[in-house]
Design a protein around this motif. Structure first.
Motif, PDB file in Angstrom:
ATOM      1  N   UNK A 161       0.867  -1.146   0.074  1.00 55.36           N
ATOM      2  CA  UNK A 161       0.027  -0.039   0.181  1.00 55.36           C
ATOM      3  C   UNK A 161       0.915   1.246   0.009  1.00 55.36           C
ATOM      4  N   UNK A 162       1.829   1.136   0.715  1.00 53.25           N
ATOM      5  CA  UNK A 162       2.982   2.417   0.839  1.00 53.25           C
ATOM      6  C   UNK A 162       3.385   2.593  -0.611  1.00 53.25           C
ATOM      7  N   UNK A 163       3.857   1.494  -1.476  1.00 51.55           N
ATOM      8  CA  UNK A 163       4.365   1.625  -2.697  1.00 51.55           C
ATOM      9  C   UNK A 163       3.318   2.346  -3.764  1.00 51.55           C
ATOM     10  N   UNK A 164       2.104   1.833  -3.597  1.00 52.33           N
ATOM     11  CA  UNK A 164       1.240   2.162  -4.531  1.00 52.33           C
ATOM     12  C   UNK A 164       0.921   3.755  -4.291  1.00 52.33           C
ATOM     13  N   UNK A 165       0.912   3.963  -2.951  1.00 53.40           N
ATOM     14  CA  UNK A 165       0.761   5.451  -2.380  1.00 53.40           C
ATOM     15  C   UNK A 165       1.801   6.229  -3.090  1.00 53.40           C
ATOM     16  N   UNK A 166       3.075   5.766  -3.087  1.00 52.31           N
ATOM     17  CA  UNK A 166       4.152   6.519  -3.308  1.00 52.31           C
ATOM     18  C   UNK A 166       4.104   6.754  -4.922  1.00 52.31           C
ATOM     19  N   UNK A 167       3.699   5.530  -5.919  1.00 51.89           N
ATOM     20  CA  UNK A 167       3.760   6.039  -7.110  1.00 51.89           C
ATOM     21  C   UNK A 167       2.482   6.789  -7.386  1.00 51.89           C
ATOM     22  N   UNK A 168       1.442   6.537  -6.720  1.00 56.57           N
ATOM     23  CA  UNK A 168       0.054   7.567  -6.936  1.00 56.57           C
ATOM     24  C   UNK A 168       0.448   9.286  -6.705  1.00 56.57           C
ATOM     25  N   UNK A 169       0.991   9.317  -5.453  1.00 64.65           N
ATOM     26  CA  UNK A 169       1.403  10.701  -4.889  1.00 64.65           C
ATOM     27  C   UNK A 169       2.293  11.507  -5.890  1.00 64.65           C
ATOM     28  N   UNK A 170       3.592  10.651  -6.588  1.00 69.63           N
ATOM     29  CA  UNK A 170       4.313  11.399  -7.634  1.00 69.63           C
ATOM     30  C   UNK A 170       3.216  11.852  -8.948  1.00 69.63           C
ATOM     31  N   UNK A 171       2.655  10.766  -9.318  1.00 68.76           N
ATOM     32  CA  UNK A 171       1.895  10.997 -10.585  1.00 68.76           C
ATOM     33  C   UNK A 171       0.997  12.135 -10.291  1.00 68.76           C
ATOM     34  N   UNK A 172       0.270  11.917  -9.282  1.00 74.64           N
ATOM     35  CA  UNK A 172      -1.004  13.068  -9.103  1.00 74.64           C
ATOM     36  C   UNK A 172      -0.401  14.351  -9.195  1.00 74.64           C
ATOM     37  N   UNK A 173       0.701  14.388  -8.433  1.00 76.82           N
ATOM     38  CA  UNK A 173       1.544  15.737  -8.406  1.00 76.82           C
ATOM     39  C   UNK A 173       2.027  16.172  -9.794  1.00 76.82           C
ATOM     40  N   UNK A 174       2.518  15.271 -10.568  1.00 81.60           N
ATOM     41  CA  UNK A 174       2.969  15.665 -11.761  1.00 81.60           C
ATOM     42  C   UNK A 174       1.817  16.218 -12.768  1.00 81.60           C
ATOM     43  N   UNK A 175       0.822  15.371 -12.767  1.00 75.76           N
ATOM     44  CA  UNK A 175      -0.423  15.945 -13.440  1.00 75.76           C
ATOM     45  C   UNK A 175      -1.006  17.361 -13.012  1.00 75.76           C
ATOM     46  N   UNK A 176      -0.897  17.495 -11.741  1.00 83.02           N
ATOM     47  CA  UNK A 176      -1.275  18.747 -11.028  1.00 83.02           C
ATOM     48  C   UNK A 176      -0.497  19.868 -11.789  1.00 83.02           C
ATOM     49  N   UNK A 177       0.803  19.674 -11.508  1.00 85.68           N
ATOM     50  CA  UNK A 177       2.007  20.711 -11.950  1.00 85.68           C
ATOM     51  C   UNK A 177       1.724  21.104 -13.439  1.00 85.68           C
ATOM     52  N   UNK A 178       1.181  20.025 -14.127  1.00 81.89           N
ATOM     53  CA  UNK A 178       1.003  20.311 -15.781  1.00 81.89           C
ATOM     54  C   UNK A 178      -0.350  21.080 -15.748  1.00 81.89           C
ATOM     55  N   UNK A 179      -1.055  21.440 -14.979  1.00 80.55           N
ATOM     56  CA  UNK A 179      -2.385  22.219 -14.964  1.00 80.55           C
ATOM     57  C   UNK A 179      -3.700  21.331 -14.668  1.00 80.55           C
ATOM     58  N   UNK A 180      -3.499  20.071 -14.264  1.00 73.02           N
ATOM     59  CA  UNK A 180      -4.895  19.488 -14.162  1.00 73.02           C
ATOM     60  C   UNK A 180      -5.311  19.665 -12.782  1.00 73.02           C
ATOM     61  N   UNK A 181      -6.691  19.761 -12.433  1.00 70.60           N
ATOM     62  CA  UNK A 181      -7.021  19.855 -10.993  1.00 70.60           C
ATOM     63  C   UNK A 181      -7.127  18.416 -10.409  1.00 70.60           C
ATOM     64  N   UNK A 182      -7.037  18.751  -9.076  1.00 64.20           N
ATOM     65  CA  UNK A 182      -6.677  17.243  -8.333  1.00 64.20           C
ATOM     66  C   UNK A 182      -7.689  16.429  -8.481  1.00 64.20           C
ATOM     67  N   UNK A 183      -9.087  16.461  -8.457  1.00 68.95           N
ATOM     68  CA  UNK A 183     -10.039  15.474  -8.886  1.00 68.95           C
ATOM     69  C   UNK A 183      -9.883  14.911 -10.102  1.00 68.95           C
TER      70      UNK A 183
END
Ligand code: DGT
Ligand code: MG
Ligand code: MG
Length: 243
Positions: free
Chosen positions: A133-155
């Motif tokens: 779960x920690x690993x999945x959370x880590x993958x997800x957190x990095x990818x989510x942050x990348x998309x947000x940095x590129x302009x996508x909203x969090x949801x």
């Protein structure tokens, strides 16, 4: 005792995990302005809470395993004669005040708490699952942050990443120049706080002799093995069964 306190005698037997999880910490992390996807200060505060739970709370779990906003405590002996209400309420309130102090906060925060009934064998499976779960959370957190940095909203970002296989998330960050296999181990694998018996040389002034004494030290491991590997399974066996 008032007869209507119907849960007060509900008790469990060890071994158990008690898992604490921060309540609505998405808001808390925003309020404190924690770095995304991972914040050193928040992680160190959670490690500090884990140390306090193991060493100072009086609850005496054998170890604590933490990642993100959760802490799993492993008990071979239970305080409060195993009474569920007492264990859950004291563990979660202790963690909440310890974290408030660690963050020098001036507003209340809360943890929820649940008991996970286990055996030494299923404890190994549980720990392997939490690290997954920690690993999945880590993958997800990095990818989510990348998309947000590129302009996508969090949801929208969360929606886009839902159900995407791990290897595709890995690839998604790879093309952005981040190798998710090389991020700090505490982000990928979590942190363990445990007691270790160590032999120390001492001096007895009454007998005028050097003596060897056994002391229990609190160890914090931020570079854990991958629990699903043979080496990781042996590590867990040692930790849980003392083998
Ligand atoms: P809950 O547990 O259902 O009451 O709701 P949350 O919001 O606590 O959700 P949960 O536990 O699934 O997710 C943990 C939250 O904590 C998630 O919003 C990400 C955040 N978080 C954990 N570690 C970090 C960190 O290092 N940095 C930042 N910025 N946020 C973090
Ligand atoms: Mg939470
Ligand atoms: Mg959580």
């Amino acid at each position: 005792m008032d007869n209507s306190e119907i849960f007060s005698k509900l008790a469990t037997i060890p071994p158990v995990f008690v898992r604490l999880d921060g309540r609505a910490f998405h808001g808390l992390t925003r309020k404190y302005g924690f770095a995304k996807p991972f914040d050193d200060r928040f992680c160190e505060a959670m490690v500090g809470v884990s140390v306090a739970l193991v060493a100072e709370s009086g609850l005496a779990p054998i170890f604590a395993y933490t990642f993100s906003d959760e802490i799993s405590l492993y008990f071979n002996d239970l305080p409060f004669s195993g009474r569920v209400e007492k264990i859950d309420s004291v563990a979660s309130s202790y963690a909440a005040s310890a974290l408030t102090l660690a963050l020098e906060g001036n507003e209340p925060l809360a943890f929820d708490s649940r008991i996970v009934q286990t055996t030494p064998e299923s404890a190994i499976v549980y720990m392997t699952g939490r690290q997954d779960e920690a690993w999945r959370n880590h993958l997800n957190a990095y990818c989510q942050q990348a998309l947000i940095t590129e302009g996508m909203d969090g949801t929208m970002a969360a929606k886009q990443l839902k159900g995407v296989p791990a290897k595709d998330l890995h690839e998604m960050m790879h093309v952005r120049g981040v190798n998710l296999a090389k991020t700090p181990a505490w982000q990928r694998r979590g942190v363990l706080v445990h007691k270790k018996e160590v032999q120390k040389e001492g001096y007895n002034p009454i007998t005028n002799k050097n003596v060897t004494v056994t002391r229990s030290m609190i160890m914090t491991d931020r570079d854990l093995p991958l629990f699903s590997t043979p080496q990781g399974q042996l590590f867990l066996k040692n930790l849980i069964c003392g083998l």
